[in-house]
Structures are given as structure tokens and as C-alpha cells.
Design a protein around this motif. Sequence first.
Motif, PDB file in Angstrom:
ATOM      1  N   GLY A   1       0.777  -1.225   0.000  1.00 29.83           N
ATOM      2  CA  GLY A   1       0.000   0.000   0.000  1.00 29.83           C
ATOM      3  C   GLY A   1       0.805   1.269   0.000  1.00 29.83           C
ATOM      4  N   ARG A   2       2.115   1.168   0.051  1.00 32.91           N
ATOM      5  CA  ARG A   2       2.945   2.373   0.041  1.00 32.91           C
ATOM      6  C   ARG A   2       2.967   3.003  -1.344  1.00 32.91           C
ATOM      7  N   SER A   3       2.993   4.339  -1.353  1.00 29.07           N
ATOM      8  CA  SER A   3       3.079   5.069  -2.608  1.00 29.07           C
ATOM      9  C   SER A   3       4.515   5.015  -3.125  1.00 29.07           C
ATOM     10  N   PRO A   4       4.734   5.358  -4.412  1.00 30.55           N
ATOM     11  CA  PRO A   4       6.110   5.410  -4.923  1.00 30.55           C
ATOM     12  C   PRO A   4       7.011   6.347  -4.116  1.00 30.55           C
ATOM     13  N   GLU A   5       6.460   7.482  -3.664  1.00 29.44           N
ATOM     14  CA  GLU A   5       7.263   8.403  -2.854  1.00 29.44           C
ATOM     15  C   GLU A   5       7.644   7.774  -1.517  1.00 29.44           C
ATOM     16  N   GLU A   6       6.710   7.056  -0.909  1.00 32.00           N
ATOM     17  CA  GLU A   6       7.016   6.412   0.370  1.00 32.00           C
ATOM     18  C   GLU A   6       8.083   5.335   0.207  1.00 32.00           C
ATOM     19  N   VAL A   7       8.024   4.604  -0.906  1.00 26.71           N
ATOM     20  CA  VAL A   7       9.044   3.591  -1.164  1.00 26.71           C
ATOM     21  C   VAL A   7      10.410   4.247  -1.336  1.00 26.71           C
ATOM     22  N   ALA A   8      10.473   5.307  -2.140  1.00 26.88           N
ATOM     23  CA  ALA A   8      11.742   6.010  -2.352  1.00 26.88           C
ATOM     24  C   ALA A   8      12.278   6.581  -1.038  1.00 26.88           C
ATOM     25  N   ASP A   9      11.395   7.145  -0.223  1.00 24.03           N
ATOM     26  CA  ASP A   9      11.802   7.691   1.066  1.00 24.03           C
ATOM     27  C   ASP A   9      12.352   6.591   1.966  1.00 24.03           C
ATOM     28  N   GLY A  10      11.765   5.390   1.877  1.00 26.14           N
ATOM     29  CA  GLY A  10      12.274   4.264   2.658  1.00 26.14           C
ATOM     30  C   GLY A  10      13.701   3.900   2.275  1.00 26.14           C
ATOM     31  N   PHE A  11      13.986   3.880   0.969  1.00 29.16           N
ATOM     32  CA  PHE A  11      15.345   3.592   0.533  1.00 29.16           C
ATOM     33  C   PHE A  11      16.312   4.680   0.985  1.00 29.16           C
ATOM     34  N   LEU A  12      15.860   5.940   0.968  1.00 32.24           N
ATOM     35  CA  LEU A  12      16.733   7.026   1.422  1.00 32.24           C
ATOM     36  C   LEU A  12      17.041   6.905   2.908  1.00 32.24           C
ATOM     37  N   ARG A  13      16.068   6.482   3.690  1.00 26.45           N
ATOM     38  CA  ARG A  13      16.318   6.302   5.128  1.00 26.45           C
ATOM     39  C   ARG A  13      17.381   5.245   5.362  1.00 26.45           C
ATOM     40  N   ILE A  14      17.334   4.170   4.563  1.00 30.69           N
ATOM     41  CA  ILE A  14      18.335   3.113   4.708  1.00 30.69           C
ATOM     42  C   ILE A  14      19.706   3.632   4.291  1.00 30.69           C
ATOM     43  N   ALA A  15      19.755   4.386   3.188  1.00 31.44           N
ATOM     44  CA  ALA A  15      21.030   4.960   2.743  1.00 31.44           C
ATOM     45  C   ALA A  15      21.620   5.876   3.816  1.00 31.44           C
ATOM     46  N   VAL A  16      20.773   6.689   4.427  1.00 34.22           N
ATOM     47  CA  VAL A  16      21.226   7.593   5.485  1.00 34.22           C
ATOM     48  C   VAL A  16      21.751   6.799   6.678  1.00 34.22           C
ATOM     49  N   ALA A  17      21.044   5.734   7.051  1.00 32.03           N
ATOM     50  CA  ALA A  17      21.500   4.899   8.168  1.00 32.03           C
ATOM     51  C   ALA A  17      22.854   4.276   7.861  1.00 32.03           C
ATOM     52  N   ASN A  18      23.056   3.842   6.623  1.00 26.64           N
ATOM     53  CA  ASN A  18      24.343   3.261   6.241  1.00 26.64           C
ATOM     54  C   ASN A  18      25.456   4.294   6.339  1.00 26.64           C
ATOM     55  N   MET A  19      25.186   5.519   5.887  1.00 27.29           N
ATOM     56  CA  MET A  19      26.196   6.576   5.970  1.00 27.29           C
ATOM     57  C   MET A  19      26.507   6.928   7.423  1.00 27.29           C
ATOM     58  N   ALA A  20      25.472   6.993   8.242  1.00 25.28           N
ATOM     59  CA  ALA A  20      25.685   7.315   9.656  1.00 25.28           C
ATOM     60  C   ALA A  20      26.505   6.226  10.343  1.00 25.28           C
ATOM     61  N   GLU A  21      26.236   4.953  10.021  1.00 29.20           N
ATOM     62  CA  GLU A  21      27.004   3.861  10.619  1.00 29.20           C
ATOM     63  C   GLU A  21      28.460   3.927  10.197  1.00 29.20           C
ATOM     64  N   ALA A  22      28.715   4.288   8.934  1.00 29.85           N
ATOM     65  CA  ALA A  22      30.104   4.413   8.467  1.00 29.85           C
ATOM     66  C   ALA A  22      30.840   5.499   9.246  1.00 29.85           C
ATOM     67  N   ILE A  23      30.147   6.602   9.544  1.00 23.11           N
ATOM     68  CA  ILE A  23      30.774   7.673  10.321  1.00 23.11           C
ATOM     69  C   ILE A  23      31.013   7.222  11.756  1.00 23.11           C
ATOM     70  N   LYS A  24      30.078   6.451  12.308  1.00 21.49           N
ATOM     71  CA  LYS A  24      30.262   5.960  13.682  1.00 21.49           C
ATOM     72  C   LYS A  24      31.506   5.098  13.811  1.00 21.49           C
ATOM     73  N   LYS A  25      31.828   4.329  12.769  1.00 19.76           N
ATOM     74  CA  LYS A  25      32.988   3.433  12.836  1.00 19.76           C
ATOM     75  C   LYS A  25      34.285   4.199  13.011  1.00 19.76           C
ATOM     76  N   ILE A  26      34.354   5.420  12.487  1.00 17.71           N
ATOM     77  CA  ILE A  26      35.592   6.194  12.605  1.00 17.71           C
ATOM     78  C   ILE A  26      35.486   7.274  13.669  1.00 17.71           C
ATOM     79  N   SER A  27      34.406   7.279  14.439  1.00 21.73           N
ATOM     80  CA  SER A  27      34.236   8.319  15.452  1.00 21.73           C
ATOM     81  C   SER A  27      33.748   7.722  16.769  1.00 21.73           C
ATOM     82  N   VAL A  28      32.482   7.392  16.842  1.00 18.26           N
ATOM     83  CA  VAL A  28      31.906   6.897  18.093  1.00 18.26           C
ATOM     84  C   VAL A  28      32.626   5.641  18.570  1.00 18.26           C
TER      85      VAL A  28
END
Length: 336
Positions: free
Chosen positions: A76-103
Motif C-alpha cells: 500500500g505504500r506510494s512510490p514516494e514512500e518507497v523512495a523515502d524508505g530507501f533514502l532512510r536506509i542509505a542515510v543509516a548506512n552513511m551514519a554507521e560508516a561515520i560511527k565506525k571512525i568516530s563513536v
Amino acid sequence: YDGARFTVGPDSAGANPGPRCYRRGGPLAVTDANVMVGKLVPDFFPSIFGPNQDEPLDAQAVREAFTRLAAAIGDGRSPEEVADGFLRIAVANMAEAIKKISVQRGYDVTGYALNCFGGAGGQHACLVADALGMKTVLIHPLSGLLSAYGIGLADIRAVRQASLDVPLDASHAAIREAGDRLGETCIEELTGQGVPIGDIHVRVRAHVRYAGTDTSLDVPAYDMRGRAAGDSHLAGMREAFETAHKRRFGFIDPSKDLVVEAVSVEAIGGGARFEEKAASATGSGAPAPARTTRFYSNGAWHEAGIHLRADIAPGQRIAGPAIVIEANQTIVVEDG
């Protein structure tokens, strides 16, 4: 979408065929997700696509592909909601990469600014900062070209390393012998590329660990300028190791002996010499947007102004949600 979950990367669409919107039949990619949610505006993107390299981004192909994907997911998700879901995952991946060299190394990133670079960095910087609890994002005017800009200005570097495996307290002579020997090799490599010897700075570092452990931390040993060696200080190396170990692992063990596992040497020089003039604030308030749009982010639509960077005076402020268009990148200012 693998039938059960969304995945983003690690494979890349590359420059050819590139994302679906590049008109080369490529797969859906993060760039396409940003087009789908309205964060990349084809009207403000260079028209360099298609067989004659004169067409804009293909937003219609992106919408059709995300519509098919949303139907395949079938929840039932719209195309925009699906795209936003992929962006959230991409952002989480980038944040985790930064945590590895910082936190994970004992740094509290909430006290730092997020330095954003790369042509797509500005599209995700606010969301990555939010995921890390950071309040400030720094985006250099040439950040969209930072790799090319940096190559043009960067120092030339030569690096060498040698194993030692000797107790720290008895390592002075061994560190100096290995450091001077490797330093000569590194200096010769740089002078062979035309760097004047007086412009070369050599850093010698020791890789130190507790006896009986396998995790070493590198600490400064001594510096060289040209072929003039400095002094190595074992007490300073011990203190630097304990500070780094405490920050990384949360404890130190004074009862354990320290071992110098290796010595690494880096020679640096030849970088461009330049100065950037300081800019003073000449404007105030908020600039008028070139036009308005809307984009979908964090599960909701947002009305946003589109601002051209060239029209923004130093000192002016823009409240999100907004999109800032530069010659080399798009910056998304999220709500809040």
C-alpha cells in the motif's frame, strides 16, 4: 527490494549506465530516490543526458520504475514512500560508516560539525547529521568538486612501515634506526617527484600495544624536517598511547608492559600554497526563493523554497524545508 527487505548498496550504478534517470537504462539508485521525492529538481540539473547529451534527468522513467516497485512490494505504500524508505536506509548506512571512525573510537560526534562533500553529499547531510545527533553541517562552496579540488592542492605523500616487536622501554635505538632509514626512502621518493627537500616534513609514528594483546595504536615518535632528525621521547609515547587507549577502550592497565609492534613513516610536501580571502557578512534576513516546490521526506510532504546559491548573500539565513541549488550540487535543508 529482495522480496523481504529494502537494501541499498554496496554495489553502485557507476557513471555508466548510472542511475535510471541518466537515460542509459540503469537500475534504480539513490539518485533516483531523490528525484522521486522531489529533492533533485530536473529543471535545475544540467541537461547533459541522452544520446546527444542535451536532455534533462528522466523523471518520468524514475516515476514509472518506482510505481512498478511499489506495486511489487504490495503493502500500500506510494512510490514516494518507497523512495523515502530507501533514502532512510542509505542515510543509516552513511551514519554507521561515520560511527565506525568516530563513536567506536571514543569520539562524541555531537560536539563536532559534519563536514559534507561530494556531489550528492548535500542531498543527505541534514538527515545524516540528525541520525548522529549533530547540530551543525559545514558545506564548502566547492564541496561538490572536492576530490578534484583537493587533488589539485594536496601534498604529495610517501609512506613506509617496518615491523619491530620490541619493548617500548628498550625501543629508542630501534625506532630511530627504522625511522631514519624509512624516512630517507620516503624523502627520496618525494624529491624524485620534484619536491624541494626543504619543503618535506617527515612524521615517524610508533604502533604500540599492550604485551599479550593484538590491537596496536599509532602514536607520534618524532618528526624530521628534510634530513634533520628530531628527538624521540619514550615517556611522551607512553602517555600518548594511554590517552588513545583510554579514549578507544575506556581503560588503561599500568601493570602491563608496552610493545612497539612497528614503525611507520610518512613524508609530506609539495602541496599548493594559497590563501582564501575571508568573507564578511553583507546581507541579513532571508533571501527570496527563485521558486517554490515540495518534496517528500520522513514520511510527509513539505512545501519548500528553491534558492540559488549565487543569489544568497553572506549573512543571510534560510529556514528549512528548502533546497539550495549550486553550480555543482543540490543541498537539501530539511524541516527543522
